[in-house]
Scaffold this active site. Structure first.
Site, PDB file in Angstrom:
ATOM      1  N   HIS A  65       0.833  -1.194   0.000  1.00 18.12           N
ATOM      2  CA  HIS A  65       0.000   0.000   0.000  1.00 18.12           C
ATOM      3  C   HIS A  65       0.866   1.241   0.000  1.00 18.12           C
ATOM      4  O   HIS A  65       2.042   1.201   0.355  1.00 18.12           O
ATOM      5  CB  HIS A  65      -0.929   0.020   1.221  1.00 18.12           C
ATOM      6  CG  HIS A  65      -0.203   0.022   2.532  1.00 18.12           C
ATOM      7  ND1 HIS A  65       0.297  -1.136   3.103  1.00 18.12           N
ATOM      8  CD2 HIS A  65       0.143   1.025   3.378  1.00 18.12           C
ATOM      9  CE1 HIS A  65       0.893  -0.840   4.245  1.00 18.12           C
ATOM     10  NE2 HIS A  65       0.819   0.469   4.439  1.00 18.12           N
ATOM     11  N   CYS A 187       1.486   4.055  11.911  1.00 16.27           N
ATOM     12  CA  CYS A 187       2.486   3.553  10.969  1.00 16.27           C
ATOM     13  C   CYS A 187       2.809   4.669   9.981  1.00 16.27           C
ATOM     14  O   CYS A 187       2.127   5.697   9.957  1.00 16.27           O
ATOM     15  CB  CYS A 187       1.987   2.298  10.244  1.00 16.27           C
ATOM     16  SG  CYS A 187       0.635   2.580   9.089  1.00 16.27           S
TER      17      CYS A 187
END
Length: 668
Positions: A65, A187
């Site tokens: 991603h 993250c």
């Protein structure tokens, strides 16, 4: 709002063998759907995110991603692999691959949908259904949560019957007070791992009978935990790969500080560790801008080694400085191209500007670029301090950087000022203060005291020695000739090509652009060598895929076409997909080629007044033909090495084919 995933974005028989092939195959579906505008640009962003941390998860899941300017609408593509694809998970290859694409400026609603998917990936029933589904449309509906929504609309029979079952019975004894934990997950991209860690921790807490509340600090921002919830918590868990925001809220609690993958893969262990710390009475002191401290010792998350933390601090400053370098440097370079080098001595355009005069426009560009360059050292110092101690360190960092310019301490002075400012602020933050003073500490007391201390140190104590060292370095660069210059070029070339956009690459680049603030013949040679070496890795990979395409996968050959443009533009990251797939052959080859180019550039005496631009700033290069020759030779060397190394792998001995004839073995 457009659907996040459709049947056209589902491949239930994904043929890819590698993660790069899988990403390309799914990305091609996004391009066909009109959701990704530049296939190679998007895949480069995916590869860069993958290089930060593998995206494989336990349970056979891969979630490549990224956020990318080449994505027009938040999109998800799903592929199911029969053989499995290695995404770096500890338990083996992934058979369920989700390619998540978010625009660089994705809106909160879409990111909330992506976060919901990330949470559902932790549900075994959801992933089990995807493994058995045979229809692409049904799989897309399942991922969109349409079936789940239908199920949730049904009344909960058990819930409605509960009062009847308990009616007339004696009241139950009050339950024991549950153990309470508050957690923060985050993250780098804030799309997937953030929410998966939250879901995993929540599931483990339910199984342990623990009351856990999570704050997800993701791309869509974050909703702060209620202060009352934090106050009532018995322990805190941070599962993060970027700095936790507003850390001081968790001061005085037992704290488990770890990476985001630990929250996904080992939630029960983290909860057990939190309970153990609470039982032992361990308390961590946390303030905004610092990590947890036990007994006064900095932790730095996962107890990072000082060298790693120092590199992180320096990279924080460099990353914020680079946009000033690019904007200011290219404006100055354009002014030289239009008006010649003497334009630097022109009068201020505020006093003299003629609309129809080329020289006036050149002077305007030069003076704007010079103004941008004046921020280099203060920004470097300010954001090094920011990386160490957060916002309270910005003011003393900028002040120290400005003083470094005043005393002619230059780039080295900026480094020292930033580290001093961060250290002073961190020391002040350790001091226990009365609760009534905490509100004014970060906005008044810390900037005032720290700026005074840093100013004293820079003006009186360390500034002059650093300025002397800066002058010696400048004089040394100006006097570089012969073998010394070549050795420096070789070292810079090795650094530029080792991690291709990583810390060592950025250190070499920062060293070069620091000299452009006050250009000298030596600093211009360094800038030329650095840019030339940085162009070699992608150009070499592009050439290698052209001359020996059979040694590369189809995906790599397609990446090779894009690498021509990336290399010519001085974007070293264009070689990252090749290095990630075969680091032991690609990285050494690129380093040797970069070293050759850097050494030749210095030997030829090439100079460069622009901090970026690749072949597009050739008119600003001194000895341009020799410069291009240095790049060509280094590229050829790197190409030859990578082809030879990959060819040796392909020509390894293979078992003899079965021919029906007896095999003769000879024993010594």
């Amino acid at each position: 709002m457009s659907e996040l995933i459709t049947a056209a974005l589902v491949d239930l028989d994904l043929p890819a063998e590698t993660k790069n092939d899988a990403a390309r195959s799914l990305a091609e579906r996004m391009v066909a759907a009109g959701r990704v505008t530049d296939l190679d640009g998007f895949l480069a962003d995916v590869a860069a995110r993958e290089a930060q941390m593998p995206t494989g998860l336990d349970g056979g899941i891969g979630i490549p991603h990224c956020r990318s300017e080449h994505v027009s609408v938040p999109t998800l593509a799903f592929g199911r692999s029969e053989r499995g694809i290695d995404f770096g998970a500890a338990d083996g290859p992934a058979d369920l691959i989700f390619l998540i694409a978010a625009p660089a400026g994705a809106d909160d609603d879409h990111l909330t949908i992506l976060s919901g998917l990330a949470r559902r990936l932790m549900d075994p029933e959801f992933t089990g259904a995807l493994r058995t589904e045979r229809d692409a449309g049904a799989a897309a509906a399942l991922i969109r949560g349409e079936e789940a929504a239908a199920d949730e609309s049904a009344p909960d029979a058990a819930a409605t019957e509960e009062p009847a079952e308990t009616a007339g019975t004696a009241p139950a004894a009050p339950a024991a007070e549950p153990f309470r934990i508050v957690a923060v997950t985050s993250c780098p991209t804030g799309i997937a791992h953030t929410y998966m860690a939250a879901q995993s921790l929540e599931a483990a807490a339910r199984a342990e009978g623990v009351e856990l509340t999570v704050e997800t600090q993701g791309s869509a921002g974050f909703e702060r935990l209620d202060p009352a919830v934090i106050a009532a918590a018995d322990a805190v868990i941070w599962s993060h790969d970027v700095e936790v925001r507003e850390k001081a809220r968790f001061d005085g609690k037992p704290l488990v500080d770890t990476g985001v993958k630990a929250g996904i893969n080992r939630p029960a262990e983290l909860i057990a560790e939190a309970r153990q710390k609470a039982a032992r009475g361990e308390i961590s002191t946390v303030s905004d801008g610092t990590g947890p401290q036990d007994d006064g010792t900095p932790s730095g998350g996962d107890h990072a080694h000082f060298g790693i933390r120092l590199r992180t601090y320096l990279m924080s400053g460099v990353s914020y400085m680079v946009p000033f370098v690019a904007a200011g440097g290219l404006l100055i370079a354009l002014s030289f191209a239009i008006g010649g080098y003497e334009i630097a001595n022109a009068k201020s355009v505020a006093d003299h500007f003629v609309w129809g005069e080329t020289a006036s426009w050149a002077a305007l560009l030069n003076q704007i670029g010079t103004a941008a360059f004046a921020f280099l050292v203060p920004v470097l110092a300010g954001y090094i301090a920011y990386g160490m101690a957060d916002r309270p360190a910005l003011v003393p960092g900028f002040v120290g950087g400005a003083i470094a310019l005043t005393i002619n301490a230059g780039f080295l002075g900026g480094l020292a000022a930033g580290l001093l400012a961060g250290a002073v602020v961190m020391a002040i933050q350790r001091v226990k203060v009365h609760p009534t003073l905490r509100g004014i500490m970060p906005v008044l007391v810390i900037p005032l005291v720290a700026s005074t201390v840093v100013g004293f140190l820079m003006f009186i104590v360390v500034g002059k020695p650093i300025a002397s060292l800066q002058r010696a370095l400048t004089d040394g660069l100006n006097g570089l000739s012969g073998s010394n210059a070549i050795i420096l070029g070789v070292v810079l070339g090795l650094m530029m090509c080792f991690d291709m956009g990583g810390p060592l690459n950025k250190v070499a680049y920062a060293f070069a652009v620091g000299g452009l603030a006050d250009p000298t013949p030596g600093s211009l040679k360094v800038m030329a060598a650095v840019m030339a070496a940085g162009m070699v890795p992608p150009l070499a990979m592009a050439l290698a895929t052209t001359v020996r395409g059979s040694l590369f996968s189809r995906t790599e050959r397609e990446n090779g076409r894009a690498a021509w443009v990336l290399g010519a533009s001085f974007i070293s990251e264009g070689a990252i997909p090749f290095a990630a797939a075969d680091p032991l052959r690609v990285i050494p080859s690129a380093m040797v080629g970069g070293a050759v180019t850097g050494g030749l550039s210095m030997a030829f005496g090439c100079t460069l007044r622009a901090p970026h631009g690749g072949i597009f700033v050739v008119p600003l290069i001194g000895s341009p033909f020799l410069y291009l020759l240095a790049i060509a030779v280094g590229t050829a060397v790197a190409t030859t090495l990578v082809v030879l190394l990959k060819g040796m792998r392909r020509t390894a001995p293979t078992p003899a084919p079965a021919t029906g004839e007896p095999q003769i073995s000879v024993a010594a």
